[in-house]
Design a protein around this motif. Structure first.
Motif, PDB file in Angstrom:
ATOM      1  N   VAL A 174       0.859  -1.183   0.000  1.00  0.00           N
ATOM      2  CA  VAL A 174       0.000   0.000   0.000  1.00  0.00           C
ATOM      3  C   VAL A 174       0.895   1.232   0.000  1.00  0.00           C
ATOM      4  CG1 VAL A 174      -1.988  -1.099   1.087  1.00  0.00           C
ATOM      5  CG2 VAL A 174      -0.232  -0.078   2.514  1.00  0.00           C
ATOM      6  N   VAL A 175       0.477   2.236  -0.756  1.00  0.00           N
ATOM      7  CA  VAL A 175       1.215   3.491  -0.838  1.00  0.00           C
ATOM      8  C   VAL A 175       0.279   4.592  -0.364  1.00  0.00           C
ATOM      9  CG1 VAL A 175       2.546   5.054  -2.294  1.00  0.00           C
ATOM     10  CG2 VAL A 175       2.501   2.600  -2.824  1.00  0.00           C
ATOM     11  N   ASP A 176       0.644   5.252   0.730  1.00  0.00           N
ATOM     12  CA  ASP A 176      -0.186   6.304   1.311  1.00  0.00           C
ATOM     13  C   ASP A 176       0.251   7.654   0.741  1.00  0.00           C
ATOM     14  OD1 ASP A 176      -1.848   7.868   2.802  1.00  0.00           O
ATOM     15  OD2 ASP A 176      -1.273   7.038   4.747  1.00  0.00           O
ATOM     16  N   PHE A 177      -0.556   8.202  -0.167  1.00  0.00           N
ATOM     17  CA  PHE A 177      -0.275   9.499  -0.771  1.00  0.00           C
ATOM     18  C   PHE A 177      -0.859  10.649   0.038  1.00  0.00           C
ATOM     19  CE2 PHE A 177       0.345   6.685  -4.343  1.00  0.00           C
ATOM     20  CZ  PHE A 177       1.247   7.323  -5.185  1.00  0.00           C
ATOM     21  N   ASP A 178      -1.677  10.346   1.023  1.00  0.00           N
ATOM     22  CA  ASP A 178      -2.434  11.374   1.741  1.00  0.00           C
ATOM     23  C   ASP A 178      -1.658  11.875   2.964  1.00  0.00           C
ATOM     24  OD1 ASP A 178      -4.302  12.988   2.910  1.00  0.00           O
ATOM     25  OD2 ASP A 178      -5.929  11.539   2.829  1.00  0.00           O
ATOM     26  N   PRO A 179      -1.339  13.190   3.032  1.00  0.00           N
ATOM     27  CA  PRO A 179      -0.621  13.725   4.201  1.00  0.00           C
ATOM     28  C   PRO A 179      -1.379  13.553   5.509  1.00  0.00           C
ATOM     29  CG  PRO A 179      -0.512  15.269   2.369  1.00  0.00           C
ATOM     30  CD  PRO A 179      -1.501  14.197   1.977  1.00  0.00           C
ATOM     31  N   GLN A 180      -2.695  13.304   5.447  1.00  0.00           N
ATOM     32  CA  GLN A 180      -3.419  13.023   6.683  1.00  0.00           C
ATOM     33  C   GLN A 180      -2.971  11.706   7.308  1.00  0.00           C
ATOM     34  OE1 GLN A 180      -7.824  14.355   6.461  1.00  0.00           O
ATOM     35  NE2 GLN A 180      -7.265  13.929   4.341  1.00  0.00           N
ATOM     36  N   ALA A 181      -2.387  10.828   6.487  1.00  0.00           N
ATOM     37  CA  ALA A 181      -1.743   9.583   6.947  1.00  0.00           C
ATOM     38  C   ALA A 181      -2.706   8.656   7.689  1.00  0.00           C
ATOM     39  CB  ALA A 181      -0.530   9.895   7.828  1.00  0.00           C
ATOM     40  N   THR A 182      -3.993   8.704   7.364  1.00  0.00           N
ATOM     41  CA  THR A 182      -4.954   7.833   8.037  1.00  0.00           C
ATOM     42  C   THR A 182      -4.627   6.366   7.812  1.00  0.00           C
ATOM     43  OG1 THR A 182      -6.690   9.505   7.768  1.00  0.00           O
ATOM     44  CG2 THR A 182      -7.400   7.249   8.229  1.00  0.00           C
ATOM     45  N   LEU A 183      -4.321   6.004   6.570  1.00  0.00           N
ATOM     46  CA  LEU A 183      -4.004   4.610   6.271  1.00  0.00           C
ATOM     47  C   LEU A 183      -2.719   4.186   6.966  1.00  0.00           C
ATOM     48  CD1 LEU A 183      -4.756   2.058   4.693  1.00  0.00           C
ATOM     49  CD2 LEU A 183      -3.404   2.929   2.781  1.00  0.00           C
ATOM     50  N   THR A 184      -1.733   5.065   7.001  1.00  0.00           N
ATOM     51  CA  THR A 184      -0.471   4.764   7.684  1.00  0.00           C
ATOM     52  C   THR A 184      -0.715   4.468   9.159  1.00  0.00           C
ATOM     53  OG1 THR A 184       0.828   6.115   6.145  1.00  0.00           O
ATOM     54  CG2 THR A 184       1.779   5.718   8.322  1.00  0.00           C
ATOM     55  N   HIS A 185      -1.506   5.313   9.807  1.00  0.00           N
ATOM     56  CA  HIS A 185      -1.801   5.098  11.227  1.00  0.00           C
ATOM     57  C   HIS A 185      -2.605   3.820  11.427  1.00  0.00           C
ATOM     58  CE1 HIS A 185      -1.375   9.738  11.823  1.00  0.00           C
ATOM     59  NE2 HIS A 185      -0.210   9.129  11.714  1.00  0.00           N
ATOM     60  N   ALA A 186      -3.559   3.556  10.520  1.00  0.00           N
ATOM     61  CA  ALA A 186      -4.355   2.340  10.647  1.00  0.00           C
ATOM     62  C   ALA A 186      -3.503   1.092  10.479  1.00  0.00           C
ATOM     63  CB  ALA A 186      -5.487   2.345   9.615  1.00  0.00           C
ATOM     64  N   MET A 187      -2.415   1.208   9.727  1.00  0.00           N
ATOM     65  CA  MET A 187      -1.494   0.085   9.557  1.00  0.00           C
ATOM     66  C   MET A 187      -0.505  -0.021  10.716  1.00  0.00           C
ATOM     67  SD  MET A 187      -1.986  -1.801   6.849  1.00  0.00           S
ATOM     68  CE  MET A 187      -2.926  -1.787   5.308  1.00  0.00           C
ATOM     69  N   GLY A 188      -0.612   0.912  11.688  1.00  0.00           N
ATOM     70  CA  GLY A 188       0.196   0.815  12.896  1.00  0.00           C
ATOM     71  C   GLY A 188       1.505   1.558  12.861  1.00  0.00           C
ATOM     72  N   LEU A 189       1.723   2.445  11.876  1.00  0.00           N
ATOM     73  CA  LEU A 189       2.981   3.172  11.774  1.00  0.00           C
ATOM     74  C   LEU A 189       2.819   4.604  12.284  1.00  0.00           C
ATOM     75  CD1 LEU A 189       3.330   0.809   9.613  1.00  0.00           C
ATOM     76  CD2 LEU A 189       5.080   2.272   8.615  1.00  0.00           C
ATOM     77  N   HIS A 190       3.811   5.066  13.034  1.00  0.00           N
ATOM     78  CA  HIS A 190       3.842   6.427  13.556  1.00  0.00           C
ATOM     79  C   HIS A 190       5.283   6.928  13.482  1.00  0.00           C
ATOM     80  CE1 HIS A 190      -0.267   6.037  15.114  1.00  0.00           C
ATOM     81  NE2 HIS A 190       0.094   4.806  15.459  1.00  0.00           N
ATOM     82  N   ASP A 191       5.470   8.195  13.728  1.00  0.00           N
ATOM     83  CA  ASP A 191       6.810   8.802  13.722  1.00  0.00           C
ATOM     84  C   ASP A 191       7.538   8.520  12.411  1.00  0.00           C
ATOM     85  OD1 ASP A 191       6.379   9.646  16.388  1.00  0.00           O
ATOM     86  OD2 ASP A 191       6.990   7.670  17.109  1.00  0.00           O
ATOM     87  N   VAL A 192       6.845   8.737  11.302  1.00  0.00           N
ATOM     88  CA  VAL A 192       7.412   8.508   9.972  1.00  0.00           C
ATOM     89  C   VAL A 192       8.202   9.733   9.531  1.00  0.00           C
ATOM     90  CG1 VAL A 192       6.842   8.094   7.551  1.00  0.00           C
ATOM     91  CG2 VAL A 192       5.547   6.939   9.354  1.00  0.00           C
ATOM     92  N   SER A 193       9.382   9.513   8.985  1.00  0.00           N
ATOM     93  CA  SER A 193      10.193  10.610   8.462  1.00  0.00           C
ATOM     94  C   SER A 193       9.679  11.020   7.092  1.00  0.00           C
ATOM     95  CB  SER A 193      11.656  10.178   8.358  1.00  0.00           C
ATOM     96  OG  SER A 193      12.416  11.150   7.664  1.00  0.00           O
TER      97      SER A 193
END
Length: 435
Positions: free
Chosen positions: A141-160
């Motif tokens: 999955v590639v999260d293009f959205d700066p809101q990062a909802t999908l990233t957070h739902a996948m359990g990732l935080h503190d992304v550079s």
């Protein structure tokens, strides 16, 4: 009066609350973990075979994973790794349980995009990724959205931010500029081609030296990886405009496509894009890299109006780019004008008993015809709960609510996924084989 410092203070206060929410949502270590799946789910909902048949196979073959047995001994629970091992080793009526995947073809790329915020783009992306993983597919999955909802739902935080889509775009600018500068110094006319110079502020970021794998992170799901996003990546729209000025010949919209072309074809089966609610540098990169365009929309008039505006402005943007470039790309495998192998409109938050929703669904079908997915995603209590806890219905343990409530929500996503799977499987027939 409120200024940028006030906004920064409010963000800092919110970030403190985020840590509390993570403790309530994920494990005590702030890390999302994937639950086990019961033998009932594995047999009837994942493999779609009779429970007694499944238990008989486990009893007859001690080499098969046995899962973890409950204290009362009535139910076995399996990890996704064990499920995939069962899928590889078991056959039902001499038929393999492995998913359909043509050889010598790359992963199918699907962009999930629309203007309207709240249309369910991230929810659809999350559920389709999880459903595909349970179906045996390997997903990026590639999260293009700066809101990062999908990233957070996948359990990732503190992304550079350097390791987001912005980093991919900036890296591509450096690589493409270097490639152009290394080309022959004179055109057929004898006129020297000017050197494109990038300032130290871009060169010194060091993004040009990053490897393809540096952007890809694992998730709690062993067969799902992610190129994450973060709030700081929002400035990609401003940065990309500056980058185009630095090198006007740079095909900025092909950056992500060129990046994905560098991933080995057999690494993944499906690549899903979660797009921001706007047409900009990030969303244009997503649609240009996509084989299939999936457009979620809610069941209201304003969602219909927004969807109409979205496809109109997208058509104009794609047309303008097709005229602005010569249609050939020395690197990558893209051609202009951009064409999708398939297109689908998917209604979300649908309530079958709501007369307005039924009327809007029929309106979508009359206007968009066969491109409208036949199975809308229904709004249920389980779906609402999954949104509150940044989890898909597939991640929620059915014992946390009545089984019928959970199963109704899952059934809606299952039907939508089967249609989605048919779509990307059919797209494979149109993708050229790789050597």
């Amino acid at each position: 009066m409120y200024n940028h410092e006030s906004l920064a203070a409010l963000q800092a206060q919110s970030l403190k609350m985020q840590s509390y929410i993570r403790r309530q949502t994920f494990s005590p270590e702030h890390e999302k973990t994937l639950r086990r799946f019961s033998s009932w789910e594995v047999s009837e909902l994942i493999f779609r075979i009779n429970q007694s048949t499944f238990r008989g196979r486990l009893a007859a073959d001690p080499d098969l994973p046995g899962g973890e047995v409950e204290e009362d001994g009535r139910q076995r629970w399996f990890t996704l790794q064990e499920i995939n091992e069962l899928r590889r080793k078991m056959k039902v009526n001499r038929a393999s349980l492995m998913p359909k995947r043509p050889a010598n073809k790359r992963a199918i790329r699907v962009a999930i995009s629309n203007f309207k915020g709240g249309a369910g783009k991230s929810t659809v992306a999350l559920h389709m990724a999880h459903a595909a993983a349970l179906d045996g597919y390997r997903v990026l999955v590639v999260d293009f959205d700066p809101q990062a909802t999908l990233t957070h739902a996948m359990g990732l935080h503190d992304v550079s931010e350097e390791l987001t889509v912005w980093g991919i775009i900036a890296r591509d600018l450096v690589h493409e500029t270097d490639r152009m500068n290394a080309a022959p110094r004179a055109a057929e006319s004898g006129t020297a081609i000017p050197q494109r110079r990038l300032p130290a502020s871009v060169r010194d970021l060091g993004l040009g030296t990053l490897r393809v794998t540096d952007f890809i992170k694992p998730t709690a799901w062993p067969t799902i990886d992610i190129v994450p996003s973060c709030a700081n990546a929002a400035f990609v729209e401003f940065a990309s405009a500056q980058y185009r000025h630095l090198n006007p010949d740079w095909s900025f919209f092909a950056s992500v496509s060129r990046y994905l072309d560098q991933i080995p074809d057999d690494s993944y089966d499906l690549i899903l894009f979660d797009c921001p609610p706007a047409i900009g540098y990030q969303s244009m990169n997503a649609v240009f890299a996509a084989d299939v365009l999936y457009i979620p929309s809610g069941p209201g008039y304003w969602e219909y109006d927004s969807t109409t505006s979205f496809i109109g402005q997208l058509a104009e943007a794609l047309g303008d780019l097709a005229e602005g470039f010569d249609g050939s790309f020395p690197t990558g495998k893209m051609a202009l004008p951009k064409a999708f192998l398939d297109l689908r409109f998917l209604m979300t938050r649908y309530e079958p008993g709501n007369e307005l929703h039924r009327a809007m669904f029929e309106a979508f079908r009359k206007v968009f015809g066969e491109t409208v997915a036949k199975e809308p995603i229904e709004m249920t209590r389980a779906v609402e709960q999954s949104g509150r806890f940044l989890s898909s219905v597939y991640e929620i343990d059915y014992r946390s609510m009545t089984r019928e409530t959970w199963r109704r929500a899952r059934a809606s996503f299952d039907r939508a996924y089967i249609e989605f799977r048919d779509c990307f499987q059919n797209a494979w027939d149109k993708v050229e084989e790789t050597k």
